[in-house]
Design an enzyme around this catalytic site. Structure first.
Site, PDB file in Angstrom:
ATOM      1  N   CYS A  50       0.819  -1.216   0.000  1.00 15.38           N
ATOM      2  CA  CYS A  50       0.000   0.000   0.000  1.00 15.38           C
ATOM      3  C   CYS A  50       0.852   1.265   0.000  1.00 15.38           C
ATOM      4  O   CYS A  50       0.433   2.302  -0.504  1.00 15.38           O
ATOM      5  CB  CYS A  50      -0.919   0.015   1.218  1.00 15.38           C
ATOM      6  N   SER A 107       8.353   2.798   7.185  1.00 14.02           N
ATOM      7  CA  SER A 107       6.899   2.630   7.077  1.00 14.02           C
ATOM      8  C   SER A 107       6.182   3.923   7.436  1.00 14.02           C
ATOM      9  O   SER A 107       6.691   4.749   8.186  1.00 14.02           O
ATOM     10  CB  SER A 107       6.422   1.506   8.005  1.00 14.02           C
TER      11      SER A 107
END
Length: 403
Positions: A50, A107
């Site tokens: 994603c 992240s």
């Protein structure tokens, strides 16, 4: 073989562009198979999540393949629009970067727990289509080990564990107590199930959509009520919250569908890439829409935790460096063993025993074991150049004694 990588992520590329570089499992396998077959390419691994799309390549020294161009061509995206958004890393930088990724340092949600699984899935998919060579296979296995160690041994306080956690936190911050809120989770994949479980724990009444042809094999989160995907709008109409997390290439909610509802949800959380919710839904009055780029971690982690994560990444990068150097040194180690044993067998003290097969076998075995013990003791320093130089010196010494 040289290692290179190129990619883009949430830091360089907004979701509207990033989603154009998403890959289905089928397309990812076809892409890796095609790339691995190119001249000069020994192996490739595609990691498409994603928040990032990254291509790792193991190539011949004279190979001029461009990983950025391969991704641009696969996505059919104009080069001038996207070129500056890519980052590229080579050799030790690429190795350390992947270790940092696996440890959650890059992240969107620092130290998130899903990234280790995603790294593992990337190499598993590459293996399934025979795209990964030994170097990339070992690199990614080492990265998975680094990520698992970080998850188990490093605690980063006050930071959500995943995008799902972050989305639910955002709902709590804006809606207050979620008890008895009616929530519809569209999608029953890993992210959707996690979000559903979190909402149930907060007292919500949660409905989870299931595709009719998946009913017999689906795991429904405890405390939720399953509904057919095709009937989702009958529950969305009147719901307080909708959270969508599917792998569908099409929108699960469009502006037209949303406008048609008698009672629209107050919040729609889109956790998918490509996006599940049409962008124009943000213009519908009374509905707050959020997507992946809105779930940024606003908490500053403590310095000790950050340093522990970086130390873990560096330690496993060093582990891979040692493995790779030793592997690349193997041909020279074999040569060194042969040269050393031959030199011993032709020494003055052993000259009388030449032709004795048993004695020659003993000499060779002792020589090989001795070299293995010596190299094992200095393994961090072993490089192909070092062993090659040793071979040259033994060879030169042997020739000088023969004169």
């Amino acid at each position: 073989m040289p290692l290179i990588m190129a990619g883009l992520d949430y830091r360089t590329t907004p979701i509207a562009l990033r989603e154009r570089f998403s890959f289905s499992e089928k397309n990812a396998k076809a892409f890796m198979t095609r790339v691995q077959a190119m001249d000069g390419v020994q192996g490739c691994v595609l990691m498409a999540t994603c928040n990032r799309t990254e291509l790792y390549l193991s190539i011949e020294p004279d190979c001029t393949v461009c990983p950025e161009q391969l991704l641009l061509d696969a996505a059919e995206v104009d080069e001038t629009e996207m070129r500056e958004r890519f980052f590229r890393k080579k050799e030790s930088e690429a190795v350390l970067y992947l270790m940092e990724v696996a440890c959650g340092l890059h992240s969107q949600i620092l130290h998130e727990e899903q990234i280790v699984t995603q790294v593992g899935q990337a190499i598993a998919l590459a293996r399934s289509c025979h795209a990964a060579d030994a170097a990339l296979d070992t690199l990614f296995r080492t990265a998975v080990s680094a990520g698992k160690y970080a998850q188990t041994n490093v605690s980063v306080t006050a930071v959500p564990l995943s995008i799902s956690y972050s989305a639910v936190q955002m709902l709590e911050q804006n809606c207050g107590d979620l008890t008895d809120k009616v929530c519809v989770v569209v999608g029953n994949g890993k992210m959707g199930r996690l979000a559903a479980e979190l909402l149930v724990k907060r007292g919500c009444r949660v409905y989870v959509t299931l595709r009719t042809y998946h009913h017999g094999e689906s795991i429904v989160p405890f405390g939720t009520t399953p509904i057919p995907y095709e009937e989702r709008f009958s529950r969305i109409d009147g719901a307080d919250i909708v959270l969508s997390a599917t792998r569908s290439p099409h929108y699960t909610i469009t502006e037209e569908q949303l406008e048609a509802l008698e009672k629209k949800p107050a919040w729609i959380m889109d956790l998918a890439l490509p996006r599940d919710v049409e962008e124009s839904c943000k213009q519908v009055p009374g509905v707050e829409c959020r997507n992946m780029d809105d779930f940024k971690n606003g908490t500053e982690p403590d310095a000790a935790s950050m340093e522990a994560l970086h130390q873990t990444a560096r330690r496993y990068a060093e582990e891979f460096r040692m493995w790779r150097n030793y592997r690349d040194s193997v041909p020279y180690i074999r040569q060194l063993k042969t040269l050393s044993a031959d030199r011993l067998m032709h020494s003055t003290t052993l000259d009388a025993y030449r032709g004795n097969d048993e004695l020659e076998e003993i000499v060779r075995l002792v020589t090989e074991k001795t070299i293995d013990m010596i190299l094992g003791g200095i393994k961090p320093e072993v490089t192909p150049d070092l062993i090659r130089n040793c071979c040259e010196k033994v060879h030169d010494r042997a020739r000088s004694l023969e004169k």
